[in-house]
Enzyme design. Structure first.
Site, PDB file in Angstrom:
ATOM      1  N   ALA A  65       0.856  -1.176   0.000  1.00  0.00           N
ATOM      2  CA  ALA A  65       0.000   0.000   0.000  1.00  0.00           C
ATOM      3  C   ALA A  65       0.898   1.233   0.000  1.00  0.00           C
ATOM      4  O   ALA A  65       2.055   1.172   0.407  1.00  0.00           O
ATOM      5  CB  ALA A  65      -0.891  -0.018   1.235  1.00  0.00           C
ATOM      6  N   GLY A 108       0.774  -4.963   0.914  1.00  0.00           N
ATOM      7  CA  GLY A 108      -0.414  -4.983   0.060  1.00  0.00           C
ATOM      8  C   GLY A 108      -0.158  -5.622  -1.297  1.00  0.00           C
ATOM      9  O   GLY A 108      -1.085  -6.133  -1.932  1.00  0.00           O
ATOM     10  N   GLU A 111      -0.585  -9.185  -0.686  1.00  0.00           N
ATOM     11  CA  GLU A 111      -2.017  -9.386  -0.439  1.00  0.00           C
ATOM     12  C   GLU A 111      -2.829  -9.302  -1.744  1.00  0.00           C
ATOM     13  O   GLU A 111      -3.770 -10.069  -1.949  1.00  0.00           O
ATOM     14  CB  GLU A 111      -2.507  -8.355   0.586  1.00  0.00           C
ATOM     15  CG  GLU A 111      -1.897  -8.604   1.960  1.00  0.00           C
ATOM     16  CD  GLU A 111      -2.130  -7.459   2.935  1.00  0.00           C
ATOM     17  OE1 GLU A 111      -1.645  -6.336   2.644  1.00  0.00           O
ATOM     18  OE2 GLU A 111      -2.788  -7.671   3.957  1.00  0.00           O
ATOM     19  N   GLU A 131       4.642  -5.158   7.226  1.00  0.00           N
ATOM     20  CA  GLU A 131       3.919  -4.078   7.907  1.00  0.00           C
ATOM     21  C   GLU A 131       4.348  -3.877   9.350  1.00  0.00           C
ATOM     22  O   GLU A 131       4.304  -2.749   9.868  1.00  0.00           O
ATOM     23  CB  GLU A 131       2.405  -4.344   7.866  1.00  0.00           C
ATOM     24  CG  GLU A 131       1.783  -4.212   6.479  1.00  0.00           C
ATOM     25  CD  GLU A 131       1.791  -5.479   5.645  1.00  0.00           C
ATOM     26  OE1 GLU A 131       2.535  -6.431   5.989  1.00  0.00           O
ATOM     27  OE2 GLU A 131       1.049  -5.524   4.651  1.00  0.00           O
TER      28      GLU A 131
END
Ligand code: HXC
Length: 257
Positions: A65, A108, A111, A131
């Site tokens: 992200a 992300g 993911e 993270e």
């Protein structure tokens, strides 16, 4: 001209989706999220589309992200925006999607790859959920999908230490379907996508829905679900065509009907 952060190209019945923020290692910002969630939803319903292939650049599938977009947000903002919720719309696309991962698939990015139905990894791929190093935890499904896909031992190892694993380890762990030499990644992924795209779309959608159900339910319910879908496919012309073609020793032509 302004660079598009996501490039969508059609190649026959296959749609190639390229993340295109190479300078930011394809960090996933809101614009990319909405492109993948909403623009692809239209193609998802198109009977002429049989498979998606999602890829990044050689160096990075996606480095997570967008940290710069998130850094200053408050709890109230994250909660009221339901930040990341739109990713579920991408995950819920019913046309099969293959992630072609070269280079980094972190946070992300890992993911996003796991939201796809299969991951084909270049031998250069590196997966991780770093993270924890940023003071947070995976937020796009990583604690759940990674644990379902590779089990608690490997998921805890990756999520608590934040370390990366290479393509070979990811294949041993069951995260990736195939490891492919980097220079052959797209060729082999597109060949698989083209093969999938020749099949009856209802059967393909039912197959992926049934396999996914295995991650969510017990064996008895899962088998009942599978059997109902199997029965339902006898309402399609593609079932009649596929079986007739076998008996007549010819190649079937599926129409998606
Ligand atoms: C925003 C990012 C970024 C990211 C890289 N960049 N990753 N920007 N968000 N996730 C930017 C860098 O700031 C830099 O910008 C440029 O991309 C190039 O990055 P470098 O680090 O110089 O490249 P390189 O040396 O090749 O290293 C690649 C890398 C590293 C190993 C992938 O960039 C990295 O570790 N990135 C962060 C990985 C990460 O922590 N991901 C998890 C994110 S959190 P400039 O402007 O300097 O050129 C997440 C979910 C959060 O995904 C869920 C909880 C809410």
């Amino acid at each position: 001209a302004v660079e598009q952060p996501v490039i969508v190209e059609r190649q026959g019945r296959v749609v190639i989706v390229t993340l295109n923020r190479p300078a930011a290692r394809n960090a996933l910002n809101t614009e990319i999220m909405l492109a993948l969630a909403d623009d692809l939803a239209v193609l998802d319903r198109d009977p002429g589309v049989g498979c998606f292939v999602v890829r990044g650049s050689k160096k990075a599938f996606a480095a997570g992200a967008d940290i710069k977009e998130m850094a200053d947000k408050t709890f109230a903002e994250m909660y009221s925006e339901d930040f990341f919720a739109a990713w579920e719309r991408f995950a819920a696309l019913r046309t099969p999607k293959i992630a072609a991962v070269s280079g980094y698939a972190l946070g992300g990015g890992c993911e996003l790859a796991m939201m796809c139905d299969m991951i084909f990894a270049a031998d250069t791929a590196m997966f991780g959920q770093p993270e924890i190093k940023l003071g947070v935890i995976p937020g796009m499904g990583g604690t759940q999908r990674l644990t379902k896909l590779v089990g608690k031992a490997k998921a805890m190892d990756l999520i608590l230490t934040g370390r990366m694993m290479d393509a070979a380890e990811a294949e041993r762990a069951g995260l990736v379907s195939r490891v492919i030499a980097a220079d052959r990644l797209m060729e082999e992924t597109l060949a698989a996508a083209a093969t999938i795209a020749t099949y009856g779309k209802a059967a393909v959608m039912a197959a992926r829905e049934a396999v996914d159900r295995a991650l969510e339910t017990g064996l008895r319910d899962g088998i009942a679900f599978e059997r109902r879908l199997f029965h339902a496919l006898f309402a399609t012309a593609d079932q009649k065509e596929g079986m007739a073609a076998f008996i007549e020793k010819r190649t079937p032509t599926f129409t998606g009907k």
